[in-house]
Design a protein around this motif. Structure first.
Motif, PDB file in Angstrom:
ATOM      1  N   ASN A 224      33.313  53.850  36.520  1.00 38.39           N
ATOM      2  CA  ASN A 224      33.955  54.974  35.777  1.00 38.39           C
ATOM      3  C   ASN A 224      34.109  54.472  34.087  1.00 38.39           C
ATOM      4  N   THR A 225      33.232  54.873  33.259  1.00 36.24           N
ATOM      5  CA  THR A 225      33.030  54.461  31.927  1.00 36.24           C
ATOM      6  C   THR A 225      33.639  55.753  30.882  1.00 36.24           C
ATOM      7  N   SER A 226      34.090  57.073  31.729  1.00 38.32           N
ATOM      8  CA  SER A 226      34.305  58.186  31.189  1.00 38.32           C
ATOM      9  C   SER A 226      35.587  58.118  30.283  1.00 38.32           C
ATOM     10  N   SER A 227      36.351  56.947  30.525  1.00 37.96           N
ATOM     11  CA  SER A 227      37.608  56.934  29.951  1.00 37.96           C
ATOM     12  C   SER A 227      37.645  55.731  28.926  1.00 37.96           C
ATOM     13  N   PRO A 228      36.935  55.671  27.977  1.00 31.28           N
ATOM     14  CA  PRO A 228      37.104  54.563  27.062  1.00 31.28           C
ATOM     15  C   PRO A 228      38.415  54.296  26.361  1.00 31.28           C
ATOM     16  N   PRO A 229      38.987  53.307  26.014  1.00 30.42           N
ATOM     17  CA  PRO A 229      38.204  51.804  26.211  1.00 30.42           C
ATOM     18  C   PRO A 229      38.657  51.182  27.345  1.00 30.42           C
ATOM     19  N   VAL A 230      38.719  51.683  28.561  1.00 28.81           N
ATOM     20  CA  VAL A 230      38.994  51.385  29.985  1.00 28.81           C
ATOM     21  C   VAL A 230      37.671  51.358  30.889  1.00 28.81           C
ATOM     22  N   ILE A 231      37.287  50.378  31.486  1.00 30.84           N
ATOM     23  CA  ILE A 231      36.311  50.623  32.628  1.00 30.84           C
ATOM     24  C   ILE A 231      37.001  50.408  33.913  1.00 30.84           C
ATOM     25  N   VAL A 232      36.813  51.234  34.868  1.00 29.60           N
ATOM     26  CA  VAL A 232      37.369  51.355  36.348  1.00 29.60           C
ATOM     27  C   VAL A 232      36.272  51.135  37.051  1.00 29.60           C
ATOM     28  N   THR A 233      36.297  50.037  37.932  1.00 27.94           N
ATOM     29  CA  THR A 233      35.117  49.678  38.976  1.00 27.94           C
ATOM     30  C   THR A 233      35.692  49.200  40.135  1.00 27.94           C
TER      31      THR A 233
ATOM     32  N   ASP B 147      29.930  22.494  54.810  1.00 25.51           N
ATOM     33  CA  ASP B 147      29.473  21.493  55.698  1.00 25.51           C
ATOM     34  C   ASP B 147      27.867  20.991  55.125  1.00 25.51           C
ATOM     35  N   LYS B 148      27.682  19.648  55.619  1.00 29.10           N
ATOM     36  CA  LYS B 148      26.362  19.202  55.280  1.00 29.10           C
ATOM     37  C   LYS B 148      25.219  19.980  55.481  1.00 29.10           C
ATOM     38  N   HIS B 149      24.307  20.160  54.456  1.00 26.65           N
ATOM     39  CA  HIS B 149      23.224  20.900  55.109  1.00 26.65           C
ATOM     40  C   HIS B 149      23.251  22.319  55.735  1.00 26.65           C
ATOM     41  N   SER B 150      23.967  23.143  55.352  1.00 23.33           N
ATOM     42  CA  SER B 150      24.449  24.385  55.856  1.00 23.33           C
ATOM     43  C   SER B 150      24.525  25.667  54.746  1.00 23.33           C
ATOM     44  N   THR B 151      24.602  26.737  55.285  1.00 23.03           N
ATOM     45  CA  THR B 151      24.568  28.013  54.271  1.00 23.03           C
ATOM     46  C   THR B 151      25.869  28.801  54.969  1.00 23.03           C
ATOM     47  N   VAL B 152      26.723  29.386  53.741  1.00 22.08           N
ATOM     48  CA  VAL B 152      27.914  30.057  53.936  1.00 22.08           C
ATOM     49  C   VAL B 152      27.349  31.286  53.086  1.00 22.08           C
ATOM     50  N   GLN B 153      27.971  32.304  54.056  1.00 17.42           N
ATOM     51  CA  GLN B 153      28.007  33.864  53.105  1.00 17.42           C
ATOM     52  C   GLN B 153      29.445  34.335  52.662  1.00 17.42           C
ATOM     53  N   LEU B 154      29.341  34.537  51.438  1.00 16.29           N
ATOM     54  CA  LEU B 154      30.455  35.199  50.909  1.00 16.29           C
ATOM     55  C   LEU B 154      30.282  36.612  50.415  1.00 16.29           C
ATOM     56  N   ALA B 155      31.404  37.445  50.521  1.00 15.13           N
ATOM     57  CA  ALA B 155      31.217  39.134  50.187  1.00 15.13           C
ATOM     58  C   ALA B 155      32.536  39.335  49.475  1.00 15.13           C
ATOM     59  N   PRO B 156      32.891  38.919  48.167  1.00 14.17           N
ATOM     60  CA  PRO B 156      34.049  39.149  47.514  1.00 14.17           C
ATOM     61  C   PRO B 156      33.991  40.774  46.941  1.00 14.17           C
ATOM     62  N   ILE B 157      34.984  41.210  46.993  1.00 12.01           N
ATOM     63  CA  ILE B 157      35.120  42.661  46.438  1.00 12.01           C
ATOM     64  C   ILE B 157      36.229  42.502  45.069  1.00 12.01           C
ATOM     65  N   LEU B 158      35.402  42.933  44.194  1.00 10.18           N
ATOM     66  CA  LEU B 158      35.853  42.727  42.587  1.00 10.18           C
ATOM     67  C   LEU B 158      36.071  44.081  41.916  1.00 10.18           C
ATOM     68  N   GLY B 159      37.213  44.274  41.256  1.00  9.63           N
ATOM     69  CA  GLY B 159      37.672  45.134  40.511  1.00  9.63           C
ATOM     70  C   GLY B 159      38.663  46.028  41.222  1.00  9.63           C
ATOM     71  N   SER B 160      38.620  46.557  42.532  1.00  6.71           N
ATOM     72  CA  SER B 160      39.457  47.059  43.227  1.00  6.71           C
ATOM     73  C   SER B 160      40.151  48.056  42.576  1.00  6.71           C
ATOM     74  N   GLY B 161      39.391  48.957  41.971  1.00  6.19           N
ATOM     75  CA  GLY B 161      39.876  50.164  40.947  1.00  6.19           C
ATOM     76  C   GLY B 161      40.782  49.970  40.086  1.00  6.19           C
ATOM     77  N   ARG B 162      41.060  48.789  39.444  1.00 12.10           N
ATOM     78  CA  ARG B 162      41.852  48.524  38.403  1.00 12.10           C
ATOM     79  C   ARG B 162      41.075  48.728  37.084  1.00 12.10           C
ATOM     80  N   GLY B 163      41.770  49.262  36.077  1.00 11.55           N
ATOM     81  CA  GLY B 163      41.022  49.380  34.994  1.00 11.55           C
ATOM     82  C   GLY B 163      41.144  48.037  33.992  1.00 11.55           C
TER      83      GLY B 163
END
Length: 238
Positions: free
Chosen positions: A94-103, A148-164
């Motif tokens: 949401n960019t309709s309420s400047p100067p604050v972005i909510v995402t 660990d050695k020679h491995s792959t890890v998946q991350l799924a962070p949630i950013l913003g959380s609706g805070r302006g």
């Protein structure tokens, strides 16, 4: 009968002690084959041989330690981890309420440890999103991660959380204009510390800085998985 005269015994004179200068001159005028004996200091102190032996031992130990560190570095030298953004989902922008972005956004990340002999510990890892080098989400702390050695890890962070997040009016207007055009350039940033572990030895903490630049086909009011314009590029600096 003639009287026998006793010869008088004359004591030899005491040895003359040479001065320091005379000792130096005497030493340098000795034959070469007599110069290899233990020489004392001109001041009459302790012999120089023990001090030279101690310095030699210290130099040898330092040399062996340097060779050991070099061999370990050549065998276990770690490569930087690799990161890749494989998915982005936008739930609120949401960019309709400047100067604050909510995402609210969620990023799917794959991190790969290319080292076959070295593991990685991540400490104090945080993530946030920027637009034109200005944060549009507050930093979110991620849990500690062992890679660990020679491995792959998946991350799924949630950013913003609706805070302006306060931003400048120009930034809010620019983000809204890019949404109207349908292409938005965002950067995902991860900052933290990492430690390398090899052969039972864990190093001190090193800073890690990950930046992933991406172009998204994002329009106003869009909610859900966002397609990429081109494949995101992630740089890792340690």
């Amino acid at each position: 009968m003639a009287e026998v005269k006793k010869e008088e015994v004359i004591d030899p004179p005491p040895p003359v002690k040479m001065t320091t200068v005379e000792e130096e001159v005497h030493y340098h005028h000795r034959p070469w084959y007599r110069r290899f004996g233990r020489r004392r200091r001109p001041t009459g102190g302790r012999p120089m041989a023990p001090m030279r032996a101690l310095c030699g031992i210290i130099l040898i130990l330092l040399l062996l330690a340097g060779i050991t560190v070099l061999v370990l570095w050549l065998v276990y030298r770690p490569e930087n981890p690799r990161f890749a953004v494989v998915g982005v989902a936008v739930f609120v922008l949401n960019t309709s309420s400047p100067p604050v972005i909510v995402t609210t956004m969620q990023f799917s990340l794959l991190t790969r440890n290319p080292n076959k002999r070295v593991s990685i510990y991540y400490d104090h890892l945080s993530a946030f999103v920027t637009y034109h080098n200005q944060m549009i989400t507050q930093p979110a702390m991620l849990p500690p991660l062992f890679h660990d050695k020679h491995s792959t890890v998946q991350l799924a962070p949630i950013l913003g959380s609706g805070r302006g997040v306060p931003v400048s009016s120009e930034l809010s207007y620019g983000l809204g204009a890019d949404q109207s055009y349908g292409v938005v350039a965002l950067r995902l940033v991860l900052l933290g510390k990492l430690r390398w572990k090899a052969a039972g030895i864990t190093t001190r903490r090193y800073g890690v800085d990950v930046t992933c630049d991406m172009l998204l086909r994002l329009t106003k009011g869009y909610v859900g998985q966002v397609p990429f314009v081109s494949s995101p590029v992630c740089d890792v600096d340690t």
